[in-house]
Design a protein around this motif. Structure first.
Motif, PDB file in Angstrom:
ATOM      1  N   LYS A  80       0.817  -1.208   0.000  1.00 12.29           N
ATOM      2  CA  LYS A  80       0.000   0.000   0.000  1.00 12.29           C
ATOM      3  C   LYS A  80       0.850   1.257   0.000  1.00 12.29           C
ATOM      4  O   LYS A  80       0.396   2.328  -0.366  1.00 12.29           O
ATOM      5  N   SER A  81       2.092   1.128   0.438  1.00  9.16           N
ATOM      6  CA  SER A  81       2.967   2.297   0.467  1.00  9.16           C
ATOM      7  C   SER A  81       3.233   2.831  -0.933  1.00  9.16           C
ATOM      8  O   SER A  81       3.697   3.944  -1.100  1.00  9.16           O
ATOM      9  N   ASN A  82       2.931   2.002  -1.962  1.00  2.50           N
ATOM     10  CA  ASN A  82       3.135   2.441  -3.332  1.00  2.50           C
ATOM     11  C   ASN A  82       1.932   3.166  -3.906  1.00  2.50           C
ATOM     12  O   ASN A  82       1.906   3.458  -5.094  1.00  2.50           O
ATOM     13  N   LEU A  83       0.929   3.438  -3.089  1.00  2.00           N
ATOM     14  CA  LEU A  83      -0.215   4.217  -3.537  1.00  2.00           C
ATOM     15  C   LEU A  83       0.144   5.701  -3.513  1.00  2.00           C
ATOM     16  O   LEU A  83       0.763   6.186  -2.577  1.00  2.00           O
ATOM     17  N   THR A  84      -0.257   6.397  -4.547  1.00  2.00           N
ATOM     18  CA  THR A  84      -0.040   7.838  -4.588  1.00  2.00           C
ATOM     19  C   THR A  84      -1.070   8.470  -5.514  1.00  2.00           C
ATOM     20  O   THR A  84      -1.848   7.761  -6.160  1.00  2.00           O
ATOM     21  N   THR A  85      -1.081   9.781  -5.571  1.00  2.00           N
ATOM     22  CA  THR A  85      -2.047  10.484  -6.421  1.00  2.00           C
ATOM     23  C   THR A  85      -1.310  11.433  -7.362  1.00  2.00           C
ATOM     24  O   THR A  85      -0.179  11.839  -7.101  1.00  2.00           O
ATOM     25  N   GLY A  86      -1.997  11.779  -8.440  1.00  2.00           N
ATOM     26  CA  GLY A  86      -1.427  12.708  -9.410  1.00  2.00           C
ATOM     27  C   GLY A  86      -2.431  13.009 -10.509  1.00  2.00           C
ATOM     28  O   GLY A  86      -3.599  12.627 -10.420  1.00  2.00           O
ATOM     29  N   VAL A  87      -1.958  13.669 -11.546  1.00  2.00           N
ATOM     30  CA  VAL A  87      -2.818  14.058 -12.664  1.00  2.00           C
ATOM     31  C   VAL A  87      -2.474  13.197 -13.869  1.00  2.00           C
ATOM     32  O   VAL A  87      -1.316  13.107 -14.274  1.00  2.00           O
ATOM     33  N   PHE A  88      -3.498  12.569 -14.442  1.00  2.00           N
ATOM     34  CA  PHE A  88      -3.316  11.686 -15.584  1.00  2.00           C
ATOM     35  C   PHE A  88      -3.180  12.507 -16.863  1.00  2.00           C
ATOM     36  O   PHE A  88      -4.014  13.369 -17.159  1.00  2.00           O
ATOM     37  N   ILE A  89      -2.121  12.239 -17.630  1.00  2.00           N
ATOM     38  CA  ILE A  89      -1.884  12.893 -18.916  1.00  2.00           C
ATOM     39  C   ILE A  89      -2.018  11.828 -19.994  1.00  2.00           C
ATOM     40  O   ILE A  89      -1.206  10.913 -20.082  1.00  2.00           O
ATOM     41  N   GLY A  90      -3.073  11.939 -20.817  1.00  2.00           N
ATOM     42  CA  GLY A  90      -3.339  10.936 -21.825  1.00  2.00           C
ATOM     43  C   GLY A  90      -2.398  11.023 -23.010  1.00  2.00           C
ATOM     44  O   GLY A  90      -1.730  12.036 -23.230  1.00  2.00           O
ATOM     45  N   HIS A  91      -2.334   9.946 -23.773  1.00  2.00           N
ATOM     46  CA  HIS A  91      -1.547   9.899 -25.003  1.00  2.00           C
ATOM     47  C   HIS A  91      -2.436   9.367 -26.118  1.00  2.00           C
ATOM     48  O   HIS A  91      -3.281   8.488 -25.874  1.00  2.00           O
ATOM     49  N   PRO A  92      -2.288   9.892 -27.349  1.00  2.00           N
ATOM     50  CA  PRO A  92      -3.152   9.455 -28.454  1.00  2.00           C
ATOM     51  C   PRO A  92      -3.180   7.953 -28.677  1.00  2.00           C
ATOM     52  O   PRO A  92      -4.161   7.427 -29.196  1.00  2.00           O
ATOM     53  N   ARG A  93      -2.133   7.228 -28.279  1.00  2.00           N
ATOM     54  CA  ARG A  93      -2.090   5.787 -28.535  1.00  2.00           C
ATOM     55  C   ARG A  93      -2.704   4.958 -27.411  1.00  2.00           C
ATOM     56  O   ARG A  93      -2.596   3.735 -27.413  1.00  2.00           O
ATOM     57  N   GLY A  94      -3.327   5.628 -26.440  1.00  2.00           N
ATOM     58  CA  GLY A  94      -4.074   4.874 -25.440  1.00  2.00           C
ATOM     59  C   GLY A  94      -3.446   4.817 -24.066  1.00  2.00           C
ATOM     60  O   GLY A  94      -4.143   4.701 -23.061  1.00  2.00           O
ATOM     61  N   TYR A  95      -2.128   4.865 -23.986  1.00  2.00           N
ATOM     62  CA  TYR A  95      -1.491   4.846 -22.678  1.00  2.00           C
ATOM     63  C   TYR A  95      -1.436   6.263 -22.116  1.00  2.00           C
ATOM     64  O   TYR A  95      -2.010   7.196 -22.660  1.00  2.00           O
ATOM     65  N   GLY A  96      -0.744   6.440 -21.017  1.00  2.00           N
ATOM     66  CA  GLY A  96      -0.645   7.779 -20.437  1.00  2.00           C
ATOM     67  C   GLY A  96       0.436   7.849 -19.384  1.00  2.00           C
ATOM     68  O   GLY A  96       1.199   6.888 -19.167  1.00  2.00           O
ATOM     69  N   PHE A  97       0.522   8.987 -18.725  1.00  2.00           N
ATOM     70  CA  PHE A  97       1.478   9.208 -17.649  1.00  2.00           C
ATOM     71  C   PHE A  97       0.762   9.927 -16.518  1.00  2.00           C
ATOM     72  O   PHE A  97      -0.210  10.646 -16.758  1.00  2.00           O
ATOM     73  N   VAL A  98       1.228   9.755 -15.333  1.00  3.07           N
ATOM     74  CA  VAL A  98       0.666  10.468 -14.190  1.00  3.07           C
ATOM     75  C   VAL A  98       1.735  11.392 -13.621  1.00  3.07           C
ATOM     76  O   VAL A  98       2.821  10.942 -13.231  1.00  3.07           O
ATOM     77  N   GLU A  99       1.420  12.686 -13.644  1.00  2.00           N
ATOM     78  CA  GLU A  99       2.293  13.682 -13.026  1.00  2.00           C
ATOM     79  C   GLU A  99       2.022  13.684 -11.530  1.00  2.00           C
ATOM     80  O   GLU A  99       0.886  13.927 -11.101  1.00  2.00           O
ATOM     81  N   LEU A 100       3.041  13.404 -10.748  1.00  2.00           N
ATOM     82  CA  LEU A 100       2.871  13.331  -9.300  1.00  2.00           C
ATOM     83  C   LEU A 100       2.821  14.724  -8.692  1.00  2.00           C
ATOM     84  O   LEU A 100       3.325  15.695  -9.257  1.00  2.00           O
ATOM     85  N   GLU A 101       2.187  14.808  -7.520  1.00  2.00           N
ATOM     86  CA  GLU A 101       2.086  16.095  -6.842  1.00  2.00           C
ATOM     87  C   GLU A 101       3.463  16.602  -6.440  1.00  2.00           C
ATOM     88  O   GLU A 101       3.711  17.805  -6.396  1.00  2.00           O
ATOM     89  N   ASP A 102       4.374  15.672  -6.137  1.00  2.00           N
ATOM     90  CA  ASP A 102       5.767  16.041  -5.886  1.00  2.00           C
ATOM     91  C   ASP A 102       6.471  16.167  -7.230  1.00  2.00           C
ATOM     92  O   ASP A 102       6.825  15.173  -7.869  1.00  2.00           O
ATOM     93  N   ARG A 103       6.636  17.396  -7.721  1.00  2.00           N
ATOM     94  CA  ARG A 103       7.145  17.626  -9.070  1.00  2.00           C
ATOM     95  C   ARG A 103       8.613  17.255  -9.236  1.00  2.00           C
ATOM     96  O   ARG A 103       9.130  17.241 -10.346  1.00  2.00           O
ATOM     97  N   ASP A 104       9.309  16.973  -8.125  1.00  2.00           N
ATOM     98  CA  ASP A 104      10.699  16.557  -8.242  1.00  2.00           C
ATOM     99  C   ASP A 104      10.813  15.099  -8.689  1.00  2.00           C
ATOM    100  O   ASP A 104      11.886  14.639  -9.063  1.00  2.00           O
ATOM    101  N   GLN A 105       9.694  14.347  -8.628  1.00  2.00           N
ATOM    102  CA  GLN A 105       9.703  12.953  -9.042  1.00  2.00           C
ATOM    103  C   GLN A 105       9.287  12.833 -10.500  1.00  2.00           C
ATOM    104  O   GLN A 105       8.492  13.617 -11.008  1.00  2.00           O
ATOM    105  N   ASP A 106       9.824  11.814 -11.169  1.00  2.00           N
ATOM    106  CA  ASP A 106       9.469  11.578 -12.565  1.00  2.00           C
ATOM    107  C   ASP A 106       8.025  11.101 -12.678  1.00  2.00           C
ATOM    108  O   ASP A 106       7.462  10.524 -11.745  1.00  2.00           O
ATOM    109  N   ASP A 107       7.432  11.325 -13.863  1.00  2.00           N
ATOM    110  CA  ASP A 107       6.077  10.852 -14.117  1.00  2.00           C
ATOM    111  C   ASP A 107       6.023   9.326 -14.078  1.00  2.00           C
ATOM    112  O   ASP A 107       7.029   8.643 -14.308  1.00  2.00           O
ATOM    113  N   ILE A 108       4.828   8.794 -13.823  1.00  2.00           N
ATOM    114  CA  ILE A 108       4.617   7.347 -13.785  1.00  2.00           C
ATOM    115  C   ILE A 108       3.940   6.911 -15.075  1.00  2.00           C
ATOM    116  O   ILE A 108       2.902   7.456 -15.461  1.00  2.00           O
TER     117      ILE A 108
END
Length: 735
Positions: A80-108
């Motif tokens: 559960k420690s791997n749970l986090t929140t962020g903003v989903f950024i979609g991609h035209p090919r169906g996948y996406g990335f999540v920008e984390l609230e901590d901007r020093d971390q890379d997107d997921i």
């Protein structure tokens, strides 16, 4: 196809399918991505079959290929420690990335099968699962916490009893179903605004109702309007705001002068672009026996926009004026921005002035921030001032009484710039784009925006005023809004420095993190080289984004200990906000209650303003890209000179002299296998040893330009290598 050729192609396709950007595709989609001509697609099928037989890839019942033994991540496999929140950024090919609230971390990275109904810009809860290829962390969306987009702009496709809206934003991956009763009589091909009523599910399309028909996609200005609306930009002011603005008197009254310094006797000018209407800064300057007396006078917008009024709330909601390719979306109604708050020639105006005394070397000796009354004697343009400084006799005669002041401005500007340069201020000198449109809104020219001595004069004076104000309020230890630019991420910067060293560009770094002075020396060492614009961009991309903050963290790019935005309250909300603080101090109202009030207020102002600034920058870029693509659509088949501005595993980006950038995809890779060297920013042909590297001069032919995707495609012109003078390799003069 012999065994050697098959081996090369298997390696190419396997690397594509294994890449972090790849999502499962059918053979036809892979062929389209790689731009493989139809006659060669049988060979692609043979390669895919061979990889499948080798167990390196698998094919689904739907005919989609993926890497074999791909690790599946799920919530039961992770803590559960791997749970986090962020903003989903979609991609035209169906996948996406999540920008984390901590901007020093890379997107997921979120694979398509783990998106779980998230839409572009949704706030989501995710579970981080692991890494992809040892680089980017991967995860899955567990649930949507908050919908980020409630309205969509797109093109209506009409059927007999219903319709669909295809979103303009390619990151919105699904069309919106429109029931007939919610079609608002839209016609096929109309640009529309849709309110989403249902976000759908895995087996059901999102649904909505048309809220507004913008017009035919071919109508003048509809393309830019559609982009603006897709970003949620407010196009009209609410009635209450307009009523409040309409009640403001267009001229000063006797009571407005009370308690202010009267500076109307000073020779005063504004210097702006020809098209500018919101003139919010004016200059006075006098040479003294031991230096200079410089006045930077800023429109006193707070005199008309009272805190928490309808005008103020709307200004905070907008955050900034947005300068699109064919229009301005102002922060304040025109009654203020172009009227009583604009420092128009020959009219008395209220100002907040930063009055500075400098010695003969341009060093600040003392200053005062005061409420003033000014009168602009001449509304000057950058072009006219530049002509005067270059010795244009006609212009010098037309403005003869002001000519000595303009030469004095140039003199002081050079001193200020030299002082900033000495401390390490970074000057990224790459061209911005200027798009010229005809009356119908079609682009007729694209060219670099001109920076000259006149524009530098205003920039230097505004920077000095901003620093001076920030320094005073840092010393006062009062709540304030600063403009900060933090130190770059050490790991990202090190990658750029490694590339520079590989290209024999001198790099000095005394500590773990690079200093502004060291970045400045790098730029000086490549001044005038073909590589300069590209290296500037690499360095800039490795840095953090400037933003607003209540914490005074300094400004890395300017090598300034203290910095703020003071000089544009007509078009930036943070400037308006700090003017209120300054006036409270000047008038002796900054007691404990007001201090506490600002402590509670300013953090929200800073974060909102930073977010809205990013939105404005993005929509400005998108409208320029749109018009660049439209411009190049009339130049299909033409040849241009350019420079490689980016190198990726799927091709090279080339920037033309007019600032337009396009992609040269590696559609010749069936003749040779190109190895992508990420560290060196280059592609190398395995057999031919052709090298395509960052900063290299090339000739390209315009192959396609798409106004929908806002992209331009090039192909390399034949004989390009011969022009470079070294067969297959780029000559050293261009490296």
């Amino acid at each position: 196809m012999n065994k050697k050729e098959l081996k090369k192609r298997k390696k190419l396709i396997y690397e594509l399918i294994s890449s972090k950007e790849y999502q499962p595709m059918r053979a036809k989609e892979i062929a389209s991505l790689l731009q493989i001509p139809k006659p060669l697609r049988k060979e692609l099928s043979a390669v895919l079959d061979a990889l499948t037989e080798d167990g390196m890839i698998t094919v689904s019942k739907q005919g989609k290929y993926r890497k074999a033994k791909e690790r599946k991540y799920g919530p039961k496999q992770e803590k559960k420690s791997n749970l986090t929140t962020g903003v989903f950024i979609g991609h035209p090919r169906g996948y996406g990335f999540v920008e984390l609230e901590d901007r020093d971390q890379d997107d997921i990275y979120i694979p398509e099968n783990n998106v779980n109904g998230a839409f572009h810009q949704d706030k989501v809860e995710i579970q981080i699962s692991g890494c992809v290829n040892g680089k980017r962390r991967e995860g899955q969306v567990l649930r949507v916490l908050e919908r980020g987009i409630t309205e969509v702009v797109g093109t209506f496709e009409k059927s007999r009893h219903y319709g669909f809206v295809v979103p303009d934003n390619a990151k919105m991956q699904q069309d919106i179903f429109i029931p007939q009763e919610h079609g608002m009589n839209a016609q096929d091909g109309d640009k529309v605004v849709v309110q989403i009523t249902s976000y759908g599910s895995r087996n059901k399309s999102p649904e909505g109702r048309i809220k507004e028909v913008l017009g035919k996609s071919t109508d003048p200005g509809i393309d830019v309007l559609s982009v603006a609306r897709s970003y949620g930009l407010p196009m009209e002011f609410p009635a209450r705001v307009l009523q409040q603005a309409g009640r403001i008197l267009p001229i000063l009254q006797d009571g407005d002068f009370s308690g202010r310094k009267d500076l109307r006797h000073l020779m005063c000018v504004t210097i702006d672009g020809e098209d500018a209407k919101d003139l919010d800064d004016a200059i006075t300057l006098a040479k003294t026996e031991d230096g200079y007396e410089l006045g930077v006078h800023i429109a006193d917008v707070t005199n008309y926009v009272q805190e928490n009024s309808a005008l103020d709330r709307e200004a905070l909601k907008r955050g900034t004026s947005v300068y699109l390719v064919d229009r301005v979306i102002p922060m304040l109604p025109k009654e203020l921005s172009n009227g009583i708050c604009s420092l128009n020639q020959g009219e008395d105006r209220l100002a907040l002035s930063c009055l500075m005394s400098l010695n003969e070397k341009g060093k600040l000796k003392s200053h005062e921030i005061a409420e003033t009354v000014i009168r602009v004697d001449r509304r000057m343009t950058y072009t006219a001032v530049q002509q005067i400084l270059e010795g244009d006799k006609e212009q010098q005669e037309a403005y003869q009484e002001f000519v000595p002041m303009f030469f004095c401005m140039e003199e002081l500007s050079k001193l200020l710039r030299a002082r900033r340069e000495k401390r390490g201020s970074i000057d990224f000198d790459f061209p911005e784009s200027k798009v010229l449109l005809d009356e119908a809104g079609h682009p007729v020219a694209v060219k670099p925006y001109e920076h000259n001595t006149a524009t530098k004069i205003i920039e230097d004076f505004m920077l000095l005023a901003n620093e001076t104000v920030a320094s005073e309020y840092h010393d006062r230890e009062l709540p304030f809004v600063y403009r900060i630019h933090e130190e770059p991420d050490a790991d990202r910067m090190e990658g750029v420095l490694a590339f520079l060293r590989a290209n024999q560009i001198p790099v000095q770094k005394a500590k773990h993190t690079v200093s502004p002075k060291e970045v400045q020396k790098i730029l000086q060492s490549i001044d005038g080289m073909p590589l300069e614009p590209m290296v500037s961009r690499l360095l800039l991309r490795s840095m953090k984004q400037a933003c607003y903050s209540v914490e005074d963290a300094g400004h890395f790019g300017l090598a300034a200990e203290h910095y703020c935005h003071f000089t544009s309250p007509i078009r930036r909300y943070p400037d308006l906000q700090i003017h209120r603080i300054i006036k409270d101090v000047i008038r002796g109202r900054m007691g404990q209650e007001r201090t506490h009030h600002y402590e509670l207020l300013l953090d929200d102002v800073a974060s909102k303003s930073s977010m809205l600034e990013r939105r404005a920058e993005e929509v400005e870029r998108e409208t320029i890209k749109l018009k660049k693509a439209e411009y190049m659509s009339s130049h299909i088949g033409e040849t241009f000179e350019g420079v490689i501005s980016g190198v990726t595993g799927w091709g090279i980006y080339v920037e033309l002299g007019n600032t337009i950038e396009g992609l040269v995809s590696m559609n010749s890779m069936w003749d040779d296998y190109y190895i992508y060297d990420e560290a060196a920013h280059q592609l190398v042909g395995e057999a031919s040893q052709k090298i395509y590297r960052l900063g290299q001069a090339v000739r390209v032919i315009v192959e396609d330009a798409d106004v929908v995707t806002k992209t331009v495609d090039f192909r390399l012109a034949e004989g390009m290598e011969k022009r470079n003078g070294e067969g297959n390799r780029q000559s050293s003069d261009c490296e």
